[in-house]
Design a protein around this motif. Sequence first.
Motif, mmCIF file in Angstrom:
data_model
loop_
_atom_site.group_PDB
_atom_site.id
_atom_site.type_symbol
_atom_site.label_atom_id
_atom_site.label_comp_id
_atom_site.label_asym_id
_atom_site.label_seq_id
_atom_site.Cartn_x
_atom_site.Cartn_y
_atom_site.Cartn_z
ATOM 1 N N GLU A 72 0.842 -1.191 0.000
ATOM 2 C CA GLU A 72 0.000 0.000 0.000
ATOM 3 C C GLU A 72 0.885 1.251 0.000
ATOM 4 O OE1 GLU A 72 -2.741 -0.090 3.180
ATOM 5 O OE2 GLU A 72 -3.797 -1.887 2.447
ATOM 6 N N ARG A 73 0.667 2.076 -0.967
ATOM 7 C CA ARG A 73 1.375 3.343 -1.077
ATOM 8 C C ARG A 73 0.347 4.443 -1.333
ATOM 9 N NH1 ARG A 73 6.922 3.091 -1.621
ATOM 10 N NH2 ARG A 73 7.788 0.996 -1.967
ATOM 11 N N PHE A 74 0.794 5.642 -1.256
ATOM 12 C CA PHE A 74 -0.119 6.763 -1.438
ATOM 13 C C PHE A 74 -0.706 6.749 -2.853
ATOM 14 C CE2 PHE A 74 -0.896 11.152 -2.789
ATOM 15 C CZ PHE A 74 -1.838 11.539 -1.865
ATOM 16 N N MET A 75 0.123 6.278 -3.830
ATOM 17 C CA MET A 75 -0.329 6.290 -5.220
ATOM 18 C C MET A 75 -1.169 5.073 -5.549
ATOM 19 S SD MET A 75 3.152 7.636 -7.072
ATOM 20 C CE MET A 75 2.373 7.526 -8.665
ATOM 21 N N GLY A 76 -1.310 4.154 -4.615
ATOM 22 C CA GLY A 76 -2.070 2.953 -4.863
ATOM 23 C C GLY A 76 -1.341 1.745 -4.320
ATOM 24 N N ASN A 77 -1.803 0.616 -4.715
ATOM 25 C CA ASN A 77 -1.162 -0.626 -4.278
ATOM 26 C C ASN A 77 -0.116 -1.054 -5.315
ATOM 27 O OD1 ASN A 77 -2.827 -0.767 -1.988
ATOM 28 N ND2 ASN A 77 -4.413 -1.880 -3.122
ATOM 29 N N GLN A 78 1.129 -1.110 -4.878
ATOM 30 C CA GLN A 78 2.216 -1.496 -5.797
ATOM 31 C C GLN A 78 2.233 -3.005 -5.967
ATOM 32 O OE1 GLN A 78 6.086 -0.081 -4.670
ATOM 33 N NE2 GLN A 78 7.092 -1.067 -6.447
ATOM 34 N N GLN A 79 2.185 -3.451 -7.235
ATOM 35 C CA GLN A 79 2.128 -4.884 -7.533
ATOM 36 C C GLN A 79 3.526 -5.492 -7.739
ATOM 37 O OE1 GLN A 79 -0.781 -6.511 -7.565
ATOM 38 N NE2 GLN A 79 -1.913 -4.622 -7.122
ATOM 39 N N MET A 330 7.181 0.566 -12.070
ATOM 40 C CA MET A 330 6.430 0.093 -10.897
ATOM 41 C C MET A 330 4.930 0.165 -11.208
ATOM 42 S SD MET A 330 8.588 1.880 -7.780
ATOM 43 C CE MET A 330 8.729 3.447 -8.643
ATOM 44 N N PRO A 331 4.303 -0.997 -11.405
ATOM 45 C CA PRO A 331 2.859 -0.985 -11.676
ATOM 46 C C PRO A 331 2.043 -0.821 -10.361
ATOM 47 C CG PRO A 331 3.689 -3.215 -11.771
ATOM 48 C CD PRO A 331 4.877 -2.330 -11.523
ATOM 49 N N PHE A 332 1.009 0.020 -10.390
ATOM 50 C CA PHE A 332 0.133 0.268 -9.235
ATOM 51 C C PHE A 332 -1.305 -0.071 -9.610
ATOM 52 C CE2 PHE A 332 3.779 2.829 -8.159
ATOM 53 C CZ PHE A 332 3.843 2.760 -6.773
ATOM 54 N N SER A 333 -2.018 -0.547 -8.632
ATOM 55 C CA SER A 333 -3.462 -0.752 -8.796
ATOM 56 C C SER A 333 -4.202 0.207 -7.847
ATOM 57 C CB SER A 333 -3.840 -2.204 -8.483
ATOM 58 O OG SER A 333 -3.517 -2.530 -7.145
ATOM 59 N N PRO A 334 -5.399 0.677 -8.206
ATOM 60 C CA PRO A 334 -6.117 1.633 -7.338
ATOM 61 C C PRO A 334 -6.489 0.976 -6.007
ATOM 62 C CG PRO A 334 -7.054 1.566 -9.541
ATOM 63 C CD PRO A 334 -6.103 0.414 -9.449
ATOM 64 N N ARG A 335 -6.525 1.809 -4.965
ATOM 65 C CA ARG A 335 -6.989 1.335 -3.666
ATOM 66 C C ARG A 335 -8.136 2.234 -3.210
ATOM 67 N NH1 ARG A 335 -4.979 4.289 0.684
ATOM 68 N NH2 ARG A 335 -3.323 5.768 0.165
ATOM 69 N N THR A 336 -9.002 1.676 -2.432
ATOM 70 C CA THR A 336 -10.199 2.400 -1.983
ATOM 71 C C THR A 336 -9.968 2.960 -0.585
ATOM 72 O OG1 THR A 336 -11.598 0.929 -3.274
ATOM 73 C CG2 THR A 336 -12.677 2.235 -1.555
ATOM 74 N N GLU A 337 -10.218 4.250 -0.442
ATOM 75 C CA GLU A 337 -10.065 4.894 0.851
ATOM 76 C C GLU A 337 -11.282 5.807 1.083
ATOM 77 O OE1 GLU A 337 -6.989 7.786 3.296
ATOM 78 O OE2 GLU A 337 -6.343 6.799 1.445
ATOM 79 N N ASN A 338 -12.043 5.487 2.195
ATOM 80 C CA ASN A 338 -13.276 6.219 2.501
ATOM 81 C C ASN A 338 -14.261 6.152 1.344
ATOM 82 O OD1 ASN A 338 -12.247 7.004 5.035
ATOM 83 N ND2 ASN A 338 -11.285 8.849 4.146
ATOM 84 N N PRO A 341 -11.880 5.681 -4.786
ATOM 85 C CA PRO A 341 -10.693 5.064 -5.382
ATOM 86 C C PRO A 341 -9.530 6.048 -5.376
ATOM 87 C CG PRO A 341 -12.253 5.647 -7.093
ATOM 88 C CD PRO A 341 -12.934 5.954 -5.797
ATOM 89 N N MET A 342 -8.359 5.583 -4.954
ATOM 90 C CA MET A 342 -7.179 6.436 -4.858
ATOM 91 C C MET A 342 -6.058 5.867 -5.746
ATOM 92 S SD MET A 342 -7.942 8.833 -2.693
ATOM 93 C CE MET A 342 -6.351 9.487 -2.253
ATOM 94 N N GLY A 343 -5.383 6.702 -6.493
ATOM 95 C CA GLY A 343 -4.197 6.341 -7.281
ATOM 96 C C GLY A 343 -4.503 5.340 -8.379
ATOM 97 N N GLY A 344 -3.499 4.492 -8.602
ATOM 98 C CA GLY A 344 -3.601 3.473 -9.636
ATOM 99 C C GLY A 344 -2.784 3.753 -10.872
ATOM 100 N N ASN A 345 -2.109 4.893 -10.921
ATOM 101 C CA ASN A 345 -1.266 5.197 -12.087
ATOM 102 C C ASN A 345 0.119 4.539 -11.942
ATOM 103 O OD1 ASN A 345 -3.279 6.834 -13.220
ATOM 104 N ND2 ASN A 345 -2.586 8.614 -12.031
ATOM 105 N N ASP A 346 0.570 3.831 -12.995
ATOM 106 C CA ASP A 346 1.902 3.196 -12.972
ATOM 107 C C ASP A 346 2.992 4.268 -12.998
ATOM 108 O OD1 ASP A 346 0.554 0.848 -13.035
ATOM 109 O OD2 ASP A 346 0.905 0.446 -15.168
ATOM 110 N N MET A 347 4.144 3.917 -12.442
ATOM 111 C CA MET A 347 5.253 4.875 -12.376
ATOM 112 C C MET A 347 6.437 4.344 -13.183
ATOM 113 S SD MET A 347 7.271 6.387 -9.060
ATOM 114 C CE MET A 347 8.169 4.873 -8.799
ATOM 115 N N VAL A 348 6.999 5.214 -13.998
ATOM 116 C CA VAL A 348 8.200 4.908 -14.785
ATOM 117 C C VAL A 348 9.281 5.891 -14.368
ATOM 118 C CG1 VAL A 348 9.235 4.740 -17.070
ATOM 119 C CG2 VAL A 348 6.865 4.020 -16.723
ATOM 120 N N MET A 349 10.449 5.341 -13.968
ATOM 121 C CA MET A 349 11.515 6.192 -13.454
ATOM 122 C C MET A 349 12.827 5.886 -14.192
ATOM 123 S SD MET A 349 12.998 6.517 -9.557
ATOM 124 C CE MET A 349 13.469 4.803 -9.531
#
Length: 474
Positions: A72-79, A330-338, A341-349
């Motif tokens: 669980e991260r702020f941007m979503g759930n990292q897979q 880093m692929p992220f999936s959305p997470r539900t908070e209150n 749906p929060m985040g879910g955007n993949d990150m490329v660095m």
Amino acid sequence: MKKIAIIFLLFLGVQSTSFSQSLDEYLKVAAENNPELKAYFNEYLASLEKVPQVGALPDPELTMGFFFQPMERFMGNQQADIQLMQMFPWFGMLKTQKDEASKMALAQYEVFQDAKYRLFYQVKNTWYQLYRLEEEIRITEENLEILKQYERLALIRFQSADIGTGSGPSNMQQATSMNSGSSTSSASSMGGMSGGMTSGTSGKSSSKGGSSMGTSSSMNGGGSGMSDVLRVRIQIKELENTLALLEDSRLPIKAEFNQLLNRDINEVVSIADSLSGSVVSWERQALLDSITQNNPMLKMLDAEAEAYEAQKKMAKLEGRPMLGAGVNYMPFSPRTENGMPMGGNDMVMPMLRLTIPIYRKKYNALQKEAELKQLAVQQRRENTVNQLTTRWSTALRDLDDATRRTKLYREQTDLARQTLNLLMTSYATDGRDFEEVLRVQQQLLDYQLKLITSIVDQHVTIAMLENLAATELN
């Protein structure tokens, strides 16, 4: 592969020589079939395959990590966490590595060239030894036939002496029983002529000194005639034994020659009908310069020295940092908070990596190792030049000696023939000096054999110089 095959044929090309077309063909067969030479060429081809191995970038590195439970991260759930990285050597490193591998392959090619010219020398040397053997057999057979003619002549004179004195059917029977293979018809025809000469001589002795003195002289002549027959038969036996040994020597030399060509040992070998004396048309200093420039072993050492120079440069470049460029995904999936749906955007660095070669001892040792190897090669080259110079001077001495011997034995052969003709005339006239006839005949045989040996030595020495200079000299 077609290009490699063409290169192989060019490497094995044999220039025409002034000896015999059959020898040229044998050299080509040896170059194409000799297994040792093929092994050297395949080692050279194998060394060429090292060039593309060192001239390529290191393989990229892919790192993948997956979570059994999403983080669980702020941007979503990292897979997962996936990294791809490509490392790059310092500037000029790949080119230097390719240059070092190419020089080592060139050194291996010169080893192959040295093996080729050594093979050519072995083929030529063995072929010349076969020629010398065949000539020795021919000359020995001719001299054996001449000795048999001398035997018949001596036997005729002995029989004629017995007939002239009227003594000795027993002596006649003894001579006939000891005559091995003599021609009866030629003996009787020549016996009439010799008998007339002997009778005339006996009559003259009787008129001067009485019948008893004439009888004693005839008996001594008969004994001398029989000893002449025995002397020539002794030489015939020795020559027959020598001829048998020469004929037995055919098989091992022919087997050695055919094995150089990778053929059946019983394969027929064609030999030249005649081989004349040969000289080197090159200036001696020019020949030495050609040896020091073209000898394959010197070229191999030069290529090794250049390869170690490249290794020194590689050791310096290995002490420089290596750069790496890559990407982290880093692929992220959305997470539900209150309930939202929060985040879910993949990150490329993008990523950058840099090695820091701070431990300098090993890099300094690599440079020192390359310098010492280069120094050793230079010293080995200097020693090789000294050895080649010694072999060059020795070969020229042997060539001069063979040339002098060829001239000497030609003159000695002519003089021996003239002496033999005079002695034969004297023996045919009064039956004297037969032992001297045999001695000069043996000298003539010895000069003939030495003449063949000196001519062969000339060609073998020239073949050795061609091996050293890696070129044809005529």
